[in-house]
Design a protein around this motif. Structure first.
Motif, short mmCIF file in Angstrom:
data_model
loop_
_atom_site.label_atom_id
_atom_site.label_comp_id
_atom_site.label_asym_id
_atom_site.label_seq_id
_atom_site.Cartn_x
_atom_site.Cartn_y
_atom_site.Cartn_z
N LEU A 198 -13.50 8.02 10.74
CA LEU A 198 -12.46 9.04 10.77
C LEU A 198 -11.61 8.85 9.51
CD1 LEU A 198 -10.62 11.21 12.07
CD2 LEU A 198 -9.52 9.34 13.33
N THR A 199 -11.49 9.89 8.69
CA THR A 199 -10.71 9.80 7.46
C THR A 199 -9.43 10.61 7.60
OG1 THR A 199 -12.72 9.53 6.14
CG2 THR A 199 -10.73 10.23 4.96
N LEU A 200 -8.31 9.97 7.27
CA LEU A 200 -6.99 10.60 7.36
C LEU A 200 -6.30 10.49 6.01
CD1 LEU A 200 -6.30 8.84 10.71
CD2 LEU A 200 -6.57 11.31 10.45
N LYS A 201 -5.65 11.56 5.58
CA LYS A 201 -5.07 11.62 4.24
C LYS A 201 -3.58 11.31 4.18
CE LYS A 201 -8.83 13.12 2.16
NZ LYS A 201 -9.55 12.29 1.23
N ASP A 202 -2.84 11.70 5.22
CA ASP A 202 -1.38 11.55 5.15
C ASP A 202 -0.79 11.61 6.55
OD1 ASP A 202 -1.29 14.30 5.85
OD2 ASP A 202 -1.16 14.90 3.75
N ILE A 203 0.53 11.50 6.62
CA ILE A 203 1.22 11.48 7.91
C ILE A 203 1.03 12.80 8.67
CG2 ILE A 203 3.49 12.25 7.08
CD1 ILE A 203 2.81 9.47 9.68
N ASN A 204 0.95 13.92 7.96
CA ASN A 204 0.72 15.21 8.63
C ASN A 204 -0.64 15.21 9.31
OD1 ASN A 204 3.20 16.27 7.84
ND2 ASN A 204 2.36 17.02 5.91
N ASP A 205 -1.65 14.67 8.64
CA ASP A 205 -3.00 14.56 9.20
C ASP A 205 -2.97 13.70 10.47
OD1 ASP A 205 -5.66 15.28 8.99
OD2 ASP A 205 -6.14 13.84 7.41
N ILE A 206 -2.24 12.62 10.42
CA ILE A 206 -2.13 11.71 11.56
C ILE A 206 -1.40 12.38 12.72
CG2 ILE A 206 -1.11 9.53 12.37
CD1 ILE A 206 -1.63 8.50 9.43
N GLU A 207 -0.26 12.99 12.44
CA GLU A 207 0.54 13.64 13.49
C GLU A 207 -0.23 14.81 14.12
OE1 GLU A 207 3.39 12.81 15.03
OE2 GLU A 207 3.29 10.96 13.86
N LEU A 208 -0.91 15.59 13.31
CA LEU A 208 -1.69 16.72 13.80
C LEU A 208 -2.79 16.27 14.76
CD1 LEU A 208 -2.34 19.80 13.60
CD2 LEU A 208 -3.87 19.19 11.71
N ASN A 209 -3.35 15.09 14.50
CA ASN A 209 -4.49 14.60 15.28
C ASN A 209 -4.17 13.43 16.19
OD1 ASN A 209 -6.77 16.28 14.25
ND2 ASN A 209 -6.03 15.48 12.30
N LYS A 210 -2.91 13.13 16.41
CA LYS A 210 -2.51 11.96 17.19
C LYS A 210 -3.19 11.91 18.56
CE LYS A 210 1.55 9.54 18.90
NZ LYS A 210 3.03 9.50 18.90
N GLY A 211 -3.14 12.98 19.30
CA GLY A 211 -3.77 13.02 20.62
C GLY A 211 -5.27 12.85 20.54
N LEU A 232 0.82 -1.21 0.00
CA LEU A 232 0.00 0.00 0.00
C LEU A 232 0.86 1.26 0.00
CD1 LEU A 232 -2.42 -1.33 2.70
CD2 LEU A 232 -3.04 -0.91 0.32
N PRO A 233 0.45 2.30 -0.72
CA PRO A 233 1.22 3.53 -0.75
C PRO A 233 1.29 4.25 0.61
CG PRO A 233 -0.81 3.79 -2.00
CD PRO A 233 -0.71 2.36 -1.60
N LEU A 234 0.32 4.05 1.47
CA LEU A 234 0.31 4.69 2.79
C LEU A 234 0.73 3.72 3.89
CD1 LEU A 234 -2.96 6.82 2.50
CD2 LEU A 234 -0.60 7.57 2.22
N ARG A 235 1.63 2.80 3.58
CA ARG A 235 2.05 1.76 4.52
C ARG A 235 2.63 2.35 5.81
NH1 ARG A 235 2.96 -1.39 7.96
NH2 ARG A 235 3.82 -3.47 7.79
N ASN A 236 3.46 3.38 5.71
CA ASN A 236 4.03 3.99 6.92
C ASN A 236 2.96 4.65 7.77
OD1 ASN A 236 6.65 3.18 6.35
ND2 ASN A 236 7.08 5.01 5.16
N GLU A 237 1.98 5.27 7.14
CA GLU A 237 0.88 5.89 7.87
C GLU A 237 0.05 4.83 8.59
OE1 GLU A 237 2.00 8.82 4.67
OE2 GLU A 237 1.94 6.66 4.88
N ILE A 238 -0.18 3.71 7.92
CA ILE A 238 -0.94 2.61 8.53
C ILE A 238 -0.19 2.11 9.76
CG2 ILE A 238 -1.70 0.22 8.19
CD1 ILE A 238 -2.05 1.06 5.14
N GLN A 239 1.12 1.94 9.63
CA GLN A 239 1.93 1.47 10.77
C GLN A 239 1.84 2.45 11.94
OE1 GLN A 239 3.20 -1.45 10.83
NE2 GLN A 239 4.43 -1.37 12.68
#
Length: 130
Positions: free
Chosen positions: A103-116, A18-25
């Motif tokens: 919850l829809t997330l687009k990329d690592i920035n989206d994930i990091e911004l919303n981690k908490g 998958l192209p978003l493998r790191n984000e999934i991890q």
């Protein structure tokens, strides 16, 4: 590596290429670290999270340009609560019913911004559904 990460899930994710493998991890770690009782397995070709075999959170990996986290109470239809199960969803969830949200997330920035917030959503969801 975190011993709570399921190796079978990791192997399946590697095979899917998958192209978003790191984000999934990254999301796998966030979800598992939100609650010590969560366990991980595969469901519908994606990581799934359960407590005592009661499914509560499942990732949706397609289309491959986003990751969705489905908050649910399992596959079987249950009586609907009168209100949404979470009072505070930080404006991040798309409610499909009062006991199912996405919850829809687009990329690592989206994930990091919303981690908490993701951690809080997982914890609140599990408190409301287990």
């Amino acid at each position: 590596m975190d011993n709570r990460i399921n190796n079978e899930v990791s192997e399946n994710m590697d095979r899917l290429d998958l192209p978003l493998r790191n984000e999934i991890q990254n999301l796998r770690y966030i979800i598992l670290n939100a609650n010590e009782n969560l366990e991980e397995n595969m469901k519908w070709n994606a990581p799934n999270y359960h407590i005592k075999d009661a499914d509560r959170i499942t990732m949706k990996l397609y289309p491959p340009n986003q990751i969705q986290i489905i908050f649910h109470r399992g596959a079987k239809t249950q009586a609907q609560p009168e209100e949404k199960l979470l009072a505070n969803d930080f404006g991040l969830l798309d409610w499909k019913s009062n006991d199912r949200a996405v919850l829809t997330l687009k990329d690592i920035n989206d994930i990091e911004l919303n981690k908490g917030k993701i951690t809080s959503l997982v914890q609140s969801w599990l408190a409301a559904t287990t």
